[in-house]
Scaffold this motif. Structure first.
Motif, PDB file in Angstrom:
ATOM      1  N   GLY A 184      29.404  36.079  98.798  1.00  0.00           N
ATOM      2  CA  GLY A 184      29.413  35.266  97.592  1.00  0.00           C
ATOM      3  C   GLY A 184      30.500  35.695  96.637  1.00  0.00           C
ATOM      4  N   ASP A 185      30.724  34.885  95.615  1.00  0.00           N
ATOM      5  CA  ASP A 185      31.750  35.200  94.618  1.00  0.00           C
ATOM      6  C   ASP A 185      31.304  36.309  93.670  1.00  0.00           C
ATOM      7  N   THR A 186      29.972  36.440  93.485  1.00  0.00           N
ATOM      8  CA  THR A 186      29.404  37.510  92.665  1.00  0.00           C
ATOM      9  C   THR A 186      28.285  38.168  93.445  1.00  0.00           C
ATOM     10  N   THR A 188      13.551  49.126  98.340  1.00  0.00           N
ATOM     11  CA  THR A 188      14.869  49.506  98.855  1.00  0.00           C
ATOM     12  C   THR A 188      15.059  51.019  98.743  1.00  0.00           C
ATOM     13  N   GLN A 189      15.393  51.656  99.853  1.00  0.00           N
ATOM     14  CA  GLN A 189      15.541  53.110  99.892  1.00  0.00           C
ATOM     15  C   GLN A 189      16.937  53.557  99.477  1.00  0.00           C
ATOM     16  N   VAL A 190      17.958  52.844  99.955  1.00  0.00           N
ATOM     17  CA  VAL A 190      19.343  53.236  99.665  1.00  0.00           C
ATOM     18  C   VAL A 190      20.197  51.992  99.447  1.00  0.00           C
ATOM     19  N   ILE A 191      21.193  52.130  98.585  1.00  0.00           N
ATOM     20  CA  ILE A 191      22.257  51.135  98.440  1.00  0.00           C
ATOM     21  C   ILE A 191      23.553  51.827  98.813  1.00  0.00           C
ATOM     22  N   VAL A 192      24.250  51.283  99.807  1.00  0.00           N
ATOM     23  CA  VAL A 192      25.479  51.894 100.326  1.00  0.00           C
ATOM     24  C   VAL A 192      26.668  51.021  99.938  1.00  0.00           C
ATOM     25  N   PHE A 193      27.670  51.638  99.325  1.00  0.00           N
ATOM     26  CA  PHE A 193      28.896  50.929  98.955  1.00  0.00           C
ATOM     27  C   PHE A 193      29.974  51.240  99.981  1.00  0.00           C
ATOM     28  N   GLY A 194      30.677  50.214 100.420  1.00  0.00           N
ATOM     29  CA  GLY A 194      31.809  50.420 101.301  1.00  0.00           C
ATOM     30  C   GLY A 194      32.977  51.045 100.552  1.00  0.00           C
ATOM     31  N   GLU A 195      33.869  51.683 101.299  1.00  0.00           N
ATOM     32  CA  GLU A 195      34.989  52.391 100.668  1.00  0.00           C
ATOM     33  C   GLU A 195      35.882  51.443  99.874  1.00  0.00           C
ATOM     34  N   ASP A 196      36.196  50.269 100.425  1.00  0.00           N
ATOM     35  CA  ASP A 196      37.058  49.317  99.712  1.00  0.00           C
ATOM     36  C   ASP A 196      36.398  48.853  98.415  1.00  0.00           C
ATOM     37  N   MET A 197      35.094  48.618  98.453  1.00  0.00           N
ATOM     38  CA  MET A 197      34.359  48.198  97.261  1.00  0.00           C
ATOM     39  C   MET A 197      34.420  49.286  96.195  1.00  0.00           C
ATOM     40  N   ALA A 198      34.206  50.542  96.616  1.00  0.00           N
ATOM     41  CA  ALA A 198      34.198  51.659  95.670  1.00  0.00           C
ATOM     42  C   ALA A 198      35.582  51.888  95.060  1.00  0.00           C
ATOM     43  N   ARG A 199      36.631  51.715  95.853  1.00  0.00           N
ATOM     44  CA  ARG A 199      37.987  51.917  95.317  1.00  0.00           C
ATOM     45  C   ARG A 199      38.382  50.791  94.354  1.00  0.00           C
ATOM     46  N   ALA A 200      37.835  49.598  94.559  1.00  0.00           N
ATOM     47  CA  ALA A 200      38.130  48.483  93.654  1.00  0.00           C
ATOM     48  C   ALA A 200      37.406  48.634  92.326  1.00  0.00           C
ATOM     49  N   GLY A 201      36.268  49.350  92.327  1.00  0.00           N
ATOM     50  CA  GLY A 201      35.506  49.559  91.096  1.00  0.00           C
ATOM     51  C   GLY A 201      34.094  49.015  91.220  1.00  0.00           C
ATOM     52  N   LEU A 202      33.111  49.845  90.905  1.00  0.00           N
ATOM     53  CA  LEU A 202      31.708  49.453  91.058  1.00  0.00           C
ATOM     54  C   LEU A 202      31.114  48.852  89.787  1.00  0.00           C
ATOM     55  N   GLY A 203      31.838  48.925  88.673  1.00  0.00           N
ATOM     56  CA  GLY A 203      31.318  48.410  87.417  1.00  0.00           C
ATOM     57  C   GLY A 203      30.801  46.980  87.496  1.00  0.00           C
ATOM     58  N   PRO A 204      31.577  46.028  88.078  1.00  0.00           N
ATOM     59  CA  PRO A 204      31.123  44.641  88.125  1.00  0.00           C
ATOM     60  C   PRO A 204      29.810  44.428  88.872  1.00  0.00           C
ATOM     61  N   VAL A 205      29.576  45.180  89.950  1.00  0.00           N
ATOM     62  CA  VAL A 205      28.347  44.945  90.725  1.00  0.00           C
ATOM     63  C   VAL A 205      27.148  45.696  90.146  1.00  0.00           C
ATOM     64  N   LEU A 206      27.393  46.623  89.225  1.00  0.00           N
ATOM     65  CA  LEU A 206      26.279  47.342  88.613  1.00  0.00           C
ATOM     66  C   LEU A 206      25.534  46.485  87.606  1.00  0.00           C
ATOM     67  N   ASP A 207      26.194  45.476  87.051  1.00  0.00           N
ATOM     68  CA  ASP A 207      25.567  44.674  86.004  1.00  0.00           C
ATOM     69  C   ASP A 207      24.280  44.021  86.504  1.00  0.00           C
ATOM     70  N   PHE A 208      24.336  43.393  87.677  1.00  0.00           N
ATOM     71  CA  PHE A 208      23.135  42.736  88.202  1.00  0.00           C
ATOM     72  C   PHE A 208      22.046  43.755  88.501  1.00  0.00           C
ATOM     73  N   MET A 209      22.441  44.913  89.036  1.00  0.00           N
ATOM     74  CA  MET A 209      21.444  45.940  89.365  1.00  0.00           C
ATOM     75  C   MET A 209      20.710  46.418  88.120  1.00  0.00           C
ATOM     76  N   GLN A 210      21.402  46.452  86.986  1.00  0.00           N
ATOM     77  CA  GLN A 210      20.756  46.866  85.747  1.00  0.00           C
ATOM     78  C   GLN A 210      19.837  45.782  85.191  1.00  0.00           C
ATOM     79  N   ARG A 211      20.183  44.529  85.428  1.00  0.00           N
ATOM     80  CA  ARG A 211      19.410  43.424  84.860  1.00  0.00           C
ATOM     81  C   ARG A 211      18.192  43.053  85.698  1.00  0.00           C
ATOM     82  N   ASP A 212      18.319  43.151  87.015  1.00  0.00           N
ATOM     83  CA  ASP A 212      17.250  42.650  87.878  1.00  0.00           C
ATOM     84  C   ASP A 212      16.097  43.645  87.956  1.00  0.00           C
ATOM     85  N   PRO A 213      14.871  43.228  87.631  1.00  0.00           N
ATOM     86  CA  PRO A 213      13.738  44.168  87.604  1.00  0.00           C
ATOM     87  C   PRO A 213      13.280  44.629  88.978  1.00  0.00           C
TER      88      PRO A 213
END
Length: 384
Positions: free
Chosen positions: A81-83, A104-129
């Motif tokens: 998806g786009d987001t 959910t036991q673990v969330i794994v980030f791929g290397e390319d995702m981590a090098r691009a920056g994890l800030g954008p994908v953290l927003d949903f994780m903080q909002r979703d209960p």
């Protein structure tokens, strides 16, 4: 109406009114209509979209050890998806079940995702209960999808195996345990750069293997480098997170006879910034450790106080050497304050911090850092 009848009517009215206050089950979900997610992988595609990989537990797939047949214990779904939210909702196009994330036991980030920056994908994780703040986070060397799809020899649900590996870090203290809440705090707190645990999935002598060892180093929300297992323990020494493990002393790489092993029992560490009268800032890292003597490969016996004190001196120097590794690496190679020296300065000298925080990226690599250690051997053991 007599008193007894009145009491009966009042009791009946009370019961009826209480029913109005009870919650119903209008929003209930049957277990067999839910897909319980055990692990999530987050990758960045070549065209800049978010790819999610979900490991979903199959309720009827669990079977006793040694039992054959039946369904697989998990199924794996992918969605792009786009987001993050867009990709997450895309799972509904492939799964007939409503995916459920609180387990959910673990969330794994791929290397390319981590090098691009994890800030954008953290927003949903903080909002979703549904996503728990105590979920473990890991970074994969390569694609997160490969890790989530990986089979485990230890558990039919590989995400649970990875979670146990993170939980058990204290046995060796060579991996960095960080959950979602910890990582968010690291990103948004001044004077503290983030780290995450590292996971690798590969075949070892033809057998699938998960290895949670070492760590991922960040600058802001972007991955900038890796730590191996020894460097990860060096980090844990400075951060007061060493819970156990083995310290080895190797005086001669070409000889086995003089090698010594110490078992870590208890540790304590603290970072002390010191602001001199002339305005010079330096940092002292103090480490205390209690260990047991686990192994003398020359089969020697400790017969005197002097020999015992010499062993404690060896142990002390080993701890200093181990801790120095991450200080040098963070200052000279990464130039990233993963040791939270800036946070310690902020707490102890707020006026200095407010004046110099915009220059901290320049100040940190040049800081004078002294490492002090005090080691005590509680038990020397005896050869039976």
């Amino acid at each position: 109406m007599d008193i007894s009848s009145l009491k009966r009517w009042l009791s009946l009215i009370s019961c009826v009114l209480s029913l109005l206050l009870l919650t119903g089950c209008w929003s209930h979900r049957e277990l067999n209509a839910m897909g319980i997610v055990s692990g999530v992988g987050v990758d960045l595609t070549e065209n800049g979209q978010i790819q999610l990989t979900a490991q979903v537990i199959t309720p009827t797939g669990a079977k006793a050890k040694g039992q054959e047949g039946g369904k697989e214990s998990v199924r794996v779904l992918t969605s792009v998806g786009d987001t993050f939210f867009d990709a997450l909702r895309g799972f509904m196009n492939k799964s007939g079940d409503r995916l459920f994330y609180p387990h959910t036991q673990v969330i794994v980030f791929g290397e390319d995702m981590a090098r691009a920056g994890l800030g954008p994908v953290l927003d949903f994780m903080q909002r979703d209960p549904e996503i728990r703040m105590l979920t473990w986070l890991l970074v994969a060397e390569g694609k997160a999808e490969d890790v989530i799809r990986g089979k485990s020899r230890e558990d039919s649900i590989s995400a649970m195996h990875m979670s146990r590996l993170v939980d058990d870090y204290k046995s060796a203290s060579q991996s960095i345990p960080v959950n979602l809440l910890d990582f968010i705090n690291m990103i948004y707190v001044d004077g503290y750069e983030p780290t995450l645990g590292k996971v690798k999935y590969y075949e070892e002598k033809g057998e699938p293997t998960f290895n949670v060892e070492g760590g991922a180093v960040f600058k802001g929300d972007k991955l900038i480098g890796w730590l191996d297992g020894k460097e990860a323990r060096s980090y844990l020494w400075a951060m007061d997170q060493v819970k156990g493990g083995i310290i080895t002393y190797i005086p001669d790489e070409n000889s086995l006879e003089d090698r010594i092993s110490f078992e870590i029992i208890r540790t304590k560490a603290k970072v002390k910034p010191i602001l001199e009268e002339d305005g010079t800032l330096r940092v002292v890292v103090e480490v205390e450790a209690q260990c047991n003597l686990g192994e003398l490969m020359n089969h020697g016996e400790i017969k005197s106080t002097d020999e015992f004190q010499k062993l404690e001196q060896i142990l002390t120097q080993c701890i200093i050497n181990e801790t120095k590794v991450i200080v040098d690496k963070s200052q000279k190679e990464f130039k990233s304050d993963i040791l939270a020296f800036g946070l310690a300065v902020k707490r102890n000298y707020p006026l200095y911090w407010n004046e110099h925080k915009t220059e901290w990226d320049t100040i940190f690599p040049e800081l004078d850092v002294e490492i002090l250690a005090h080691a005590q051997i509680n038990s020397r053991g005896s050869i039976r």
